[in-house]
Design an enzyme around this catalytic site. Sequence first.
Site, PDB file in Angstrom:
ATOM      1  N   PRO A  99       0.097   2.577   6.451  1.00 14.48           N
ATOM      2  CA  PRO A  99       1.002   3.635   5.969  1.00 14.48           C
ATOM      3  C   PRO A  99       2.405   3.131   5.591  1.00 14.48           C
ATOM      4  O   PRO A  99       3.135   3.833   4.950  1.00 14.48           O
ATOM      5  CB  PRO A  99       1.081   4.579   7.156  1.00 14.48           C
ATOM      6  N   GLY A 100       2.807   1.925   6.011  1.00 12.82           N
ATOM      7  CA  GLY A 100       4.055   1.413   5.429  1.00 12.82           C
ATOM      8  C   GLY A 100       5.111   0.859   6.360  1.00 12.82           C
ATOM      9  O   GLY A 100       6.229   0.600   5.918  1.00 12.82           O
ATOM     10  N   TRP A 102       5.413  -2.103   7.941  1.00 14.96           N
ATOM     11  CA  TRP A 102       5.835  -3.478   7.620  1.00 14.96           C
ATOM     12  C   TRP A 102       6.736  -3.453   6.387  1.00 14.96           C
ATOM     13  O   TRP A 102       7.743  -4.131   6.322  1.00 14.96           O
ATOM     14  CB  TRP A 102       4.615  -4.379   7.360  1.00 14.96           C
ATOM     15  N   ASP A 120      -2.115  -1.386  -1.666  1.00 16.74           N
ATOM     16  CA  ASP A 120      -3.121  -0.908  -0.720  1.00 16.74           C
ATOM     17  C   ASP A 120      -4.241  -0.227  -1.486  1.00 16.74           C
ATOM     18  O   ASP A 120      -4.025   0.352  -2.541  1.00 16.74           O
ATOM     19  CB  ASP A 120      -2.529   0.063   0.307  1.00 16.74           C
ATOM     20  N   ASP A 202       1.233 -11.368 -22.772  1.00 18.02           N
ATOM     21  CA  ASP A 202       0.096 -11.064 -21.901  1.00 18.02           C
ATOM     22  C   ASP A 202       0.023 -11.937 -20.656  1.00 18.02           C
ATOM     23  O   ASP A 202      -0.891 -11.805 -19.855  1.00 18.02           O
ATOM     24  CB  ASP A 202      -1.201 -11.233 -22.699  1.00 18.02           C
ATOM     25  N   ASP A 216      -1.547  -7.706   6.353  1.00 14.03           N
ATOM     26  CA  ASP A 216      -2.046  -7.021   7.553  1.00 14.03           C
ATOM     27  C   ASP A 216      -3.326  -6.290   7.164  1.00 14.03           C
ATOM     28  O   ASP A 216      -3.650  -5.252   7.716  1.00 14.03           O
ATOM     29  CB  ASP A 216      -0.973  -6.033   8.042  1.00 14.03           C
ATOM     30  N   LYS A 276      -2.359 -11.487   9.466  1.00 10.26           N
ATOM     31  CA  LYS A 276      -3.023 -11.109  10.720  1.00 10.26           C
ATOM     32  C   LYS A 276      -4.526 -11.292  10.586  1.00 10.26           C
ATOM     33  O   LYS A 276      -5.092 -10.942   9.559  1.00 10.26           O
ATOM     34  CB  LYS A 276      -2.735  -9.648  11.046  1.00 10.26           C
TER      35      LYS A 276
HETATM   36  C1  LIG Z   1      -3.698  -2.198   9.643  1.00  9.24           C
HETATM   37  S1  LIG Z   1      -3.427  -1.369   8.139  1.00  9.24           S
HETATM   38  C2  LIG Z   1      -1.864  -1.989   7.637  1.00  9.24           C
HETATM   39  C3  LIG Z   1      -0.698  -1.401   8.410  1.00  9.24           C
HETATM   40  C4  LIG Z   1       0.625  -1.778   7.778  1.00  9.24           C
HETATM   41  N1  LIG Z   1       0.917  -3.180   7.931  1.00  9.24           N
HETATM   42  C5  LIG Z   1       1.763  -0.993   8.381  1.00  9.24           C
HETATM   43  O1  LIG Z   1       2.641  -1.570   8.982  1.00  9.24           O
HETATM   44  O2  LIG Z   1       1.786   0.232   8.227  1.00  9.24           O
HETATM   45  C6  LIG Z   1      -4.504  -2.250   7.067  1.00  9.24           C
HETATM   46  C7  LIG Z   1      -4.457  -1.768   5.634  1.00  9.24           C
HETATM   47  O3  LIG Z   1      -5.166  -2.708   4.819  1.00  9.24           O
HETATM   48  C8  LIG Z   1      -5.673  -1.977   3.713  1.00  9.24           C
HETATM   49  N2  LIG Z   1      -6.704  -2.748   3.026  1.00  9.24           N
HETATM   50  C9  LIG Z   1      -7.876  -3.181   3.522  1.00  9.24           C
HETATM   51  N3  LIG Z   1      -8.561  -3.834   2.581  1.00  9.24           N
HETATM   52  C10 LIG Z   1      -7.809  -3.830   1.452  1.00  9.24           C
HETATM   53  C11 LIG Z   1      -7.982  -4.347   0.139  1.00  9.24           C
HETATM   54  N4  LIG Z   1      -9.083  -5.009  -0.202  1.00  9.24           N
HETATM   55  N5  LIG Z   1      -6.994  -4.152  -0.766  1.00  9.24           N
HETATM   56  C12 LIG Z   1      -5.876  -3.480  -0.432  1.00  9.24           C
HETATM   57  N6  LIG Z   1      -5.659  -2.959   0.811  1.00  9.24           N
HETATM   58  C13 LIG Z   1      -6.608  -3.136   1.736  1.00  9.24           C
HETATM   59  C14 LIG Z   1      -6.205  -0.708   4.363  1.00  9.24           C
HETATM   60  O4  LIG Z   1      -6.336   0.320   3.413  1.00  9.24           O
HETATM   61  C15 LIG Z   1      -5.131  -0.417   5.414  1.00  9.24           C
HETATM   62  O5  LIG Z   1      -4.192   0.521   4.948  1.00  9.24           O
END
Ligand SMILES: C[S@@+](CC[C@H](N)C(=O)[O-])C[C@H]1O[C@@H](n2cnc3c(N)ncnc32)[C@H](O)[C@@H]1O
Length: 323
Positions: A99-100, A102, A120, A202, A216, A276
């Site tokens: 959710p944001g 970091w 994300d 491009d 993360d 992570k």
């Molecule tokens: C643990 S959460 C991150 C929390 C974030 N660091 C924070 O502080 O709020 C992991 C995130 O990785 C995203 N995610 C997983 N695989 C992904 C991908 N292939 N591309 C983009 N985002 C991805 C998930 O949607 C999720 O929101």
Amino acid sequence: MRSQRIIRNICSAVIPSLRRRVIEHAPAASIAASLSQPVRYATSSSSKRWLERQRNDYAAKQAELKGLRSRAGIKLEEINTKHNIFQSGQTVVDLGYAPGSWTQIAVEKTAPYGRVLGVDIIPALPPKGASTMQGNFTDLRVQAEMKRFLANPRRGRLLRPQVTTEEEGAVKGEVEVASQTYIEQERAMMKDEEEWAAKAGDTEGGENSVDVVLSDMLEPFPMVEGLSKMSLSKPYRLMATSGHTLRDQVGSIKLCNSALAFSIDVLKPGGSFVCKFYMGGDSKLLMEKFKQVYNKVSITKPKSSRSVCYPSLVLLFLTPLEP
Ligand SMILES: C[S@@+](CC[C@H](N)C(=O)[O-])C[C@H]1O[C@@H](n2cnc3c(N)ncnc32)[C@H](O)[C@@H]1O
């Protein structure tokens, strides 16, 4: 009877778990009522345990006090205190930002002239001061779009200082900001971006453009419930872990490999990569790869990290990159 059957069909298509828990024995009226009350989830015993744990958790309390979107931000703060990653004016990329929290920390630590780009796979409201993209990071077309964004050093950056205090305002930019309307500022920014796009053509670019790459990301798990939270202000969180240790490790390492390749493309010499992942499985192999690319590889488990059934580690890689 007919209306009951229709509602039952709708429910089975939309919320399978509700179908199991509620529909089998409930009359139509109570099915409709339960559909309008997603709070049901918050009253289950696992949700109660989660709420109880949040209440007693110092990182969750700290995060709330600081207005962070999740407790994960406190982990990043602890890493930053230990390793001094962020500086004012830096460019930061946050992979899997939702959710944001970091991203919020990165915006705060690189202010006022820094820029932060989050990506994300799920929709989430961009944290204040950050630019975001929605897409699957492992898709090379999404990475190409990110590189195009990063190639223009002005894109996503506050061109003039934000006037926060009288003293700061008196030093720089106050007159200029005050004399421009919001629309004029937007137009100037769009003109700048058009000129840049015409110049860059491009090409993706983006090499040596980033100071810090954060990752993360966790392997998403198929959605089974919680569809009612699919909104920008309250995004549905992909289930973070499946509960199957090996599956989670494999998924997490796959995403780290992707992030590693991207960091090699965009990081400046001397930049940092924070990633992570869950230890175990092929993680030793991954560590070897990191050591081939980075001068200093440091493993750290922030104090606020929860102890789970297998250790979740935050790895910090400090460059310079090898030539
Ligand atoms: C643990 S959460 C991150 C929390 C974030 N660091 C924070 O502080 O709020 C992991 C995130 O990785 C995203 N995610 C997983 N695989 C992904 C991908 N292939 N591309 C983009 N985002 C991805 C998930 O949607 C999720 O929101």
